[in-house]
Write a protein that holds these residues in place. Structure first.
Motif, PDB file in Angstrom:
ATOM      1  N   THR A 334       0.605  -1.249  -0.220  1.00  0.00           N
ATOM      2  CA  THR A 334      -0.652  -0.023  -0.492  1.00  0.00           C
ATOM      3  C   THR A 334       1.001   0.907   0.064  1.00  0.00           C
ATOM      4  O   THR A 334       0.283   2.118  -0.121  1.00  0.00           O
ATOM      5  CB  THR A 334      -1.103  -0.006   0.907  1.00  0.00           C
ATOM      6  N   ALA A 335       1.815   1.100  -0.104  1.00  0.00           N
ATOM      7  CA  ALA A 335       3.382   2.158  -0.897  1.00  0.00           C
ATOM      8  C   ALA A 335       4.212   1.974  -0.811  1.00  0.00           C
ATOM      9  O   ALA A 335       4.331   0.403  -1.607  1.00  0.00           O
ATOM     10  CB  ALA A 335       3.887   3.108   1.520  1.00  0.00           C
ATOM     11  N   PHE A 336       5.261   2.594  -0.953  1.00  0.00           N
ATOM     12  CA  PHE A 336       6.349   2.699  -1.979  1.00  0.00           C
ATOM     13  C   PHE A 336       7.332   1.574  -1.529  1.00  0.00           C
ATOM     14  O   PHE A 336       8.779   2.274  -1.522  1.00  0.00           O
ATOM     15  CB  PHE A 336       7.308   3.891  -2.815  1.00  0.00           C
ATOM     16  N   THR A 337       7.590   2.063   0.304  1.00  0.00           N
ATOM     17  CA  THR A 337       8.725   1.231   1.207  1.00  0.00           C
ATOM     18  C   THR A 337       7.911   0.328   1.899  1.00  0.00           C
ATOM     19  O   THR A 337       6.871   0.384   2.240  1.00  0.00           O
ATOM     20  CB  THR A 337       9.321   2.131   1.925  1.00  0.00           C
ATOM     21  N   PRO A 338       8.100  -0.744   2.342  1.00  0.00           N
ATOM     22  CA  PRO A 338       7.533  -1.835   3.587  1.00  0.00           C
ATOM     23  C   PRO A 338       7.471  -1.585   4.383  1.00  0.00           C
ATOM     24  O   PRO A 338       7.931  -0.258   4.976  1.00  0.00           O
ATOM     25  CB  PRO A 338       9.011  -3.169   3.762  1.00  0.00           C
ATOM     26  N   ALA A 339       6.290  -2.015   5.290  1.00  0.00           N
ATOM     27  CA  ALA A 339       5.848  -0.826   5.979  1.00  0.00           C
ATOM     28  C   ALA A 339       5.980  -1.251   7.930  1.00  0.00           C
ATOM     29  O   ALA A 339       6.040  -0.270   7.827  1.00  0.00           O
ATOM     30  CB  ALA A 339       3.657  -1.096   6.400  1.00  0.00           C
ATOM     31  N   ILE A 340       6.878  -2.534   7.707  1.00  0.00           N
ATOM     32  CA  ILE A 340       7.795  -2.327   8.615  1.00  0.00           C
ATOM     33  C   ILE A 340       9.176  -1.357   8.729  1.00  0.00           C
ATOM     34  O   ILE A 340       9.490  -0.966  10.130  1.00  0.00           O
ATOM     35  CB  ILE A 340       8.314  -3.653   7.994  1.00  0.00           C
ATOM     36  N   GLU A 341       9.422  -0.832   7.801  1.00  0.00           N
ATOM     37  CA  GLU A 341      10.287   0.253   7.752  1.00  0.00           C
ATOM     38  C   GLU A 341       9.372   1.355   8.521  1.00  0.00           C
ATOM     39  O   GLU A 341       8.707   1.982   7.957  1.00  0.00           O
ATOM     40  CB  GLU A 341      10.888   0.894   6.581  1.00  0.00           C
TER      41      GLU A 341
END
Length: 534
Positions: A334-341
């Motif tokens: 849902t974004a351009f970097t992992p949600a975990i970051e």
């Protein structure tokens, strides 16, 4: 799916480390030859073993070398080879090494060892694949001029102070630098003086400063046998030997683990749905900072209209693919970097990452349609056939495009084709962050020479400037928010559709009692716990 272990969640405190040293330095331990038995691991044949060159030998590198810092699965930044990493302004950093450490040839690890290694990796004519990890050291550009040969072999930003101390001057403030020195940034590893006599010979039998030493010469497609290094000064390994066994087919490796012929293998994407039935509690899923995209050949004018790129994204049924192919182990992006970051603006992709076949077709028609066929290109032999066949089916059925999935012969062929910019159509594109920060993912994809060459061949000066501005935010929360704001710029252009936030998944034999991990999601093989009867 019921899994043996789900680990690797990253806390914001790690990524937001600012100037100065960490308060959680790891304790020195007595040297050891390892307390456990032997472990065998299925890998891709590495080709390159030198840490500044390797692209698929991360696990080998993390066993043979020790990094300056380490990020564990609880997001703690600790010191390994470094005694401290300090700065007053986040631009000039002082790195002090622990005393008494040696390479596996018995020579001491010194500040000069690091400076020489970093200069060798950064020197343009050497063409080291991981050179870009050092791109922000002052003087990197002198070793990589836009035209002609460099007139120097040393970066001016590196200075040896004494045997155990050196300074690093960056081209701008960067609060993330201590994490860049951690385990997966292998360009930062040292090399002994003997390496420079013949780098090709060194690649055949590299010598590091880590817990394990290579016992045999590297021969293509032959196992690499590592024994615990008796004089290692870091934390004692829990196994005494690691053998990395190369496989050309992940399905064969999976079957061999099931049969007990080998101890650990990656879980192929096309086996995820059946893995629990096959392995029970010997399936490990580590939450990790990995994200996949569908790369697009932006030099092809058929993809020039942003509405075409948006339509392709909206035509892909990520939820169904995740359930059917990945057994629910991944999460639709849902974004351009992992949600975990930390700081990732989850949901920023909005409707462009949601399945809407009717809206996708209308958007493509509005853009004038898509002429000709679409060949979706991906690496063969690594379990991705079902995924890319499903994506091709989605695009064919929902957009009316003549889409077909085409595998390469192997990873080497795919990598070179993508590197050369010759992918025939949309292509496999993914990045597993080398340290848990939006910075690493954004740099890898959206900064030229940032790490993932031609993964998303779109490099916008405004995006690069915004990333640099975020780097300079010393306050952790402000840095995370600034990286998140960069994604607004990326959203407007939508150069490539993000697909999935990844987990890193493995299967083990009954000989493995516990597979441990770190913040980058791959197993920490040196500290694997074997079963009592193994």
């Amino acid at each position: 799916m019921s899994l043996r272990l789900a680990a690797g969640a990253l806390a914001a405190s790690l990524t937001l480390a600012a100037c100065g040293s960490s308060d959680t330095a790891s304790d020195d331990t007595t040297s050891t030859t390892g307390t456990g038995g032997a472990l065998s691991v299925a890998v891709t044949d590495p080709g390159q073993l030198i840490p500044g060159r390797q692209t698929v030998a991360y696990d080998f590198a993390m066993a043979v070398w020790a990094p300056l810092t380490w990020v564990d699965d609880a997001s703690n930044l600790t010191y390994i080879q470094a005694e401290s990493v300090e700065s007053d302004d986040a631009t000039t950093w002082t790195i002090t090494l622990k005393d008494g450490w040696t390479f596996q040839d018995g020579t001491p690890v010194t500040a000069q060892s690091y400076v020489d290694a970093w200069n060798t990796v950064a020197y343009g004519p050497n063409a080291f694949e991981n050179s870009g990890q050092l791109a922000h050291v002052v003087g990197y550009g002198d070793l990589n001029p836009a035209e002609g040969e460099p007139t120097t072999t040393e970066m001016s930003g590196l200075t040896v102070v004494d045997d155990l101390t050196f300074t690093v001057q960056l081209d701008g403030a960067d609060s993330q630098f201590p994490m860049q020195l951690s385990q997966a940034q292998t360009a930062m590893y040292p090399m002994p003086e003997s390496a420079y006599d013949d780098l090709d010979a060194y690649n055949t039998h590299p010598v590091g400063n880590g817990a394990f030493e290579l016992t045999n010469d590297y021969v293509e497609n032959e196992p690499l046998v590592l024994d615990a290094y008796a004089d290692y000064q870091g934390e004692a390994p829990t196994v005494s030997q690691i053998t990395f066994v190369p496989y050309t087919d992940t399905a064969t490796a999976y079957t061999d683990v099931l049969a007990g012929n080998i101890d650990v293998s990656d879980l192929p994407a096309d086996k995820m749905a059946q893995a629990e039935a096959d392995f029970g509690d010997h399936v490990y899923s580590f939450e990790a900072a990995g994200i996949s995209y569908l790369g697009l050949p932006l030099s092809d004018p058929r993809y020039a209209d942003v509405r075409v790129r948006q339509a392709i994204s909206m035509a892909i049924d990520r939820d169904t693919i995740n359930d059917v192919i990945y057994g629910g182990l991944y999460t639709p992006a849902t974004a351009f970097t992992p949600a975990i970051e930390p700081g990732t603006p989850e949901g920023i992709c909005g409707e462009l990452c949601e399945y809407d076949p009717e809206g996708a077709k209308a958007l493509l028609d509005e853009a004038g349609g898509f002429a000709g066929s679409m060949e979706i290109y991906y690496p063969g032999g690594v379990g991705l056939d079902d995924l890319y066949t499903a994506i091709a089916n989605n695009l064919r059925q929902n957009l009316g495009v003549d889409a077909v999935a085409t595998p390469s012969t192997d990873w080497a062929e795919f990598y070179q084709t993508r590197l050369d910019g010759d992918a025939p159509g949309p292509f496999f594109s993914r990045w597993g962050a080398l340290y848990p920060s939006q910075q690493n993912t954004l740099r890898a994809f959206y900064v030229e020479n940032g790490g993932c060459a031609n993964c998303i061949p779109w490099y916008d000066p405004e995006v690069a400037s915004a990333i640099s501005a975020a780097d300079a935010q010393v306050d952790g929360t402000e840095a995370a928010d600034a990286y998140g704001a960069v994604q607004e710029l990326i959203l407007a252009e939508f150069a490539a559709p993000p697909l999935f936030f990844e987990t890193y998944n493995f299967v083990t034999s009954d000989r493995v009692a516990e597979l441990t991990t770190s913040a980058v999601g791959n197993p920490d093989y040196a500290h694997t716990v074997l079963a009592e009867d193994a």
